[in-house]
Design a protein around this motif. Sequence first.
Motif, PDB file in Angstrom:
ATOM      1  N   VAL A  50       0.838  -1.202   0.000  1.00 21.67           N
ATOM      2  CA  VAL A  50       0.000   0.000   0.000  1.00 21.67           C
ATOM      3  C   VAL A  50       0.868   1.246   0.000  1.00 21.67           C
ATOM      4  O   VAL A  50       0.596   2.211  -0.718  1.00 21.67           O
ATOM      5  N   ALA A  51       1.940   1.233   0.788  1.00 16.29           N
ATOM      6  CA  ALA A  51       2.844   2.396   0.820  1.00 16.29           C
ATOM      7  C   ALA A  51       3.491   2.611  -0.542  1.00 16.29           C
ATOM      8  O   ALA A  51       3.623   3.755  -1.006  1.00 16.29           O
ATOM      9  N   ALA A  52       3.891   1.529  -1.192  1.00  8.47           N
ATOM     10  CA  ALA A  52       4.495   1.659  -2.526  1.00  8.47           C
ATOM     11  C   ALA A  52       3.487   2.205  -3.524  1.00  8.47           C
ATOM     12  O   ALA A  52       3.813   3.073  -4.342  1.00  8.47           O
ATOM     13  N   ALA A  53       2.262   1.706  -3.451  1.00  2.80           N
ATOM     14  CA  ALA A  53       1.227   2.197  -4.362  1.00  2.80           C
ATOM     15  C   ALA A  53       0.944   3.675  -4.105  1.00  2.80           C
ATOM     16  O   ALA A  53       0.768   4.456  -5.044  1.00  2.80           O
ATOM     17  N   MET A  54       0.917   4.056  -2.833  1.00  2.00           N
ATOM     18  CA  MET A  54       0.674   5.464  -2.508  1.00  2.00           C
ATOM     19  C   MET A  54       1.817   6.337  -3.005  1.00  2.00           C
ATOM     20  O   MET A  54       1.595   7.457  -3.475  1.00  2.00           O
ATOM     21  N   ALA A  55       3.044   5.832  -2.926  1.00  2.00           N
ATOM     22  CA  ALA A  55       4.189   6.600  -3.422  1.00  2.00           C
ATOM     23  C   ALA A  55       4.095   6.802  -4.922  1.00  2.00           C
ATOM     24  O   ALA A  55       4.373   7.895  -5.437  1.00  2.00           O
ATOM     25  N   VAL A  56       3.680   5.757  -5.634  1.00  2.00           N
ATOM     26  CA  VAL A  56       3.524   5.878  -7.093  1.00  2.00           C
ATOM     27  C   VAL A  56       2.414   6.873  -7.425  1.00  2.00           C
ATOM     28  O   VAL A  56       2.583   7.734  -8.294  1.00  2.00           O
ATOM     29  N   VAL A  57       1.295   6.769  -6.725  1.00  2.00           N
ATOM     30  CA  VAL A  57       0.178   7.691  -6.980  1.00  2.00           C
ATOM     31  C   VAL A  57       0.592   9.127  -6.660  1.00  2.00           C
ATOM     32  O   VAL A  57       0.273  10.055  -7.404  1.00  2.00           O
ATOM     33  N   THR A  58       1.329   9.316  -5.575  1.00  2.00           N
ATOM     34  CA  THR A  58       1.796  10.656  -5.208  1.00  2.00           C
ATOM     35  C   THR A  58       2.744  11.202  -6.267  1.00  2.00           C
ATOM     36  O   THR A  58       2.669  12.381  -6.627  1.00  2.00           O
ATOM     37  N   ALA A  59       3.618  10.353  -6.785  1.00  3.42           N
ATOM     38  CA  ALA A  59       4.552  10.800  -7.824  1.00  3.42           C
ATOM     39  C   ALA A  59       3.810  11.180  -9.101  1.00  3.42           C
ATOM     40  O   ALA A  59       4.116  12.202  -9.730  1.00  3.42           O
ATOM     41  N   VAL A  60       2.830  10.389  -9.481  1.00  2.59           N
ATOM     42  CA  VAL A  60       2.045  10.709 -10.680  1.00  2.59           C
ATOM     43  C   VAL A  60       1.272  12.010 -10.469  1.00  2.59           C
ATOM     44  O   VAL A  60       1.209  12.863 -11.368  1.00  2.59           O
ATOM     45  N   ALA A  61       0.709  12.190  -9.285  1.00  3.83           N
ATOM     46  CA  ALA A  61      -0.015  13.431  -8.995  1.00  3.83           C
ATOM     47  C   ALA A  61       0.917  14.629  -9.049  1.00  3.83           C
ATOM     48  O   ALA A  61       0.551  15.692  -9.574  1.00  3.83           O
ATOM     49  N   ALA A  62       2.142  14.475  -8.532  1.00  2.55           N
ATOM     50  CA  ALA A  62       3.109  15.578  -8.583  1.00  2.55           C
ATOM     51  C   ALA A  62       3.476  15.914 -10.021  1.00  2.55           C
ATOM     52  O   ALA A  62       3.601  17.096 -10.386  1.00  2.55           O
ATOM     53  N   LEU A  63       3.631  14.891 -10.858  1.00  2.00           N
ATOM     54  CA  LEU A  63       3.931  15.137 -12.271  1.00  2.00           C
ATOM     55  C   LEU A  63       2.770  15.854 -12.967  1.00  2.00           C
ATOM     56  O   LEU A  63       2.982  16.760 -13.781  1.00  2.00           O
ATOM     57  N   LEU A  64       1.552  15.454 -12.642  1.00  2.18           N
ATOM     58  CA  LEU A  64       0.389  16.131 -13.229  1.00  2.18           C
ATOM     59  C   LEU A  64       0.314  17.591 -12.797  1.00  2.18           C
ATOM     60  O   LEU A  64       0.022  18.479 -13.607  1.00  2.18           O
ATOM     61  N   LYS A  65       0.591  17.844 -11.533  1.00  2.00           N
ATOM     62  CA  LYS A  65       0.584  19.223 -11.039  1.00  2.00           C
ATOM     63  C   LYS A  65       1.656  20.050 -11.723  1.00  2.00           C
ATOM     64  O   LYS A  65       1.409  21.196 -12.127  1.00  2.00           O
ATOM     65  N   ALA A  66       2.853  19.482 -11.838  1.00  3.46           N
ATOM     66  CA  ALA A  66       3.946  20.204 -12.490  1.00  3.46           C
ATOM     67  C   ALA A  66       3.613  20.479 -13.944  1.00  3.46           C
ATOM     68  O   ALA A  66       3.864  21.581 -14.459  1.00  3.46           O
ATOM     69  N   GLY A  67       3.027  19.513 -14.618  1.00  6.50           N
ATOM     70  CA  GLY A  67       2.613  19.709 -16.010  1.00  6.50           C
ATOM     71  C   GLY A  67       1.571  20.798 -16.130  1.00  6.50           C
ATOM     72  O   GLY A  67       1.621  21.632 -17.051  1.00  6.50           O
ATOM     73  N   ALA A  68       0.618  20.815 -15.224  1.00  3.74           N
ATOM     74  CA  ALA A  68      -0.420  21.845 -15.259  1.00  3.74           C
ATOM     75  C   ALA A  68       0.176  23.231 -15.044  1.00  3.74           C
ATOM     76  O   ALA A  68      -0.198  24.195 -15.715  1.00  3.74           O
ATOM     77  N   VAL A  69       1.132  23.336 -14.119  1.00  5.89           N
ATOM     78  CA  VAL A  69       1.778  24.629 -13.866  1.00  5.89           C
ATOM     79  C   VAL A  69       2.566  25.082 -15.088  1.00  5.89           C
ATOM     80  O   VAL A  69       2.505  26.265 -15.478  1.00  5.89           O
ATOM     81  N   LEU A  70       3.300  24.168 -15.719  1.00  8.49           N
ATOM     82  CA  LEU A  70       4.071  24.530 -16.906  1.00  8.49           C
ATOM     83  C   LEU A  70       3.168  24.969 -18.057  1.00  8.49           C
ATOM     84  O   LEU A  70       3.438  25.973 -18.729  1.00  8.49           O
ATOM     85  N   ILE A  71       2.094  24.243 -18.288  1.00  8.20           N
ATOM     86  CA  ILE A  71       1.176  24.608 -19.374  1.00  8.20           C
ATOM     87  C   ILE A  71       0.508  25.946 -19.079  1.00  8.20           C
ATOM     88  O   ILE A  71       0.385  26.801 -19.964  1.00  8.20           O
ATOM     89  N   ALA A  72       0.086  26.148 -17.826  1.00 10.28           N
ATOM     90  CA  ALA A  72      -0.539  27.422 -17.472  1.00 10.28           C
ATOM     91  C   ALA A  72       0.449  28.575 -17.640  1.00 10.28           C
ATOM     92  O   ALA A  72       0.086  29.647 -18.143  1.00 10.28           O
ATOM     93  N   GLY A  73       1.697  28.370 -17.250  1.00  9.54           N
ATOM     94  CA  GLY A  73       2.712  29.408 -17.427  1.00  9.54           C
ATOM     95  C   GLY A  73       2.953  29.722 -18.892  1.00  9.54           C
ATOM     96  O   GLY A  73       3.074  30.888 -19.284  1.00  9.54           O
ATOM     97  N   TRP A  74       3.042  28.693 -19.704  1.00 10.01           N
ATOM     98  CA  TRP A  74       3.254  28.888 -21.147  1.00 10.01           C
ATOM     99  C   TRP A  74       2.085  29.665 -21.761  1.00 10.01           C
ATOM    100  O   TRP A  74       2.281  30.593 -22.550  1.00 10.01           O
ATOM    101  N   LEU A  75       0.852  29.289 -21.386  1.00 15.27           N
ATOM    102  CA  LEU A  75      -0.317  30.004 -21.900  1.00 15.27           C
ATOM    103  C   LEU A  75      -0.335  31.452 -21.418  1.00 15.27           C
ATOM    104  O   LEU A  75      -0.717  32.366 -22.161  1.00 15.27           O
TER     105      LEU A  75
END
Length: 93
Positions: A50-75
């Motif tokens: 469960v901890a490993a799965a949560m770490a993977v989900v947290t990492a994917v969520a962080a990547l999505l957030k970073a992507g959203a910030v980069l796209i918003a900045g570019w726009l």
Amino acid sequence: MNDTLRRALDTGRDLTRRLIERADRLHPAALVVLVAVLLAVGYGAGVVLVAAAMAVVTAVAALLKAGAVLIAGWLFVRLVYRLAAQVPTRAAP
């Protein structure tokens, strides 16, 4: 992959059968200890998974957030450039 999974399941089933056969011959106190160890190991493995799965989900969520910030900045930069291009400039005298 399918054969590997089938072999792993067969091995697990065989180990379970042998464990149950041997547990029938154990002293009741030893059987209680065996059950406690199995529960502790199983629970520990579950917590780790469960901890490993949560770490993977947290990492994917962080990547999505970073992507959203980069796209918003570019726009935003594109919007600023577009607005700056619409500002009338003075003609040189």
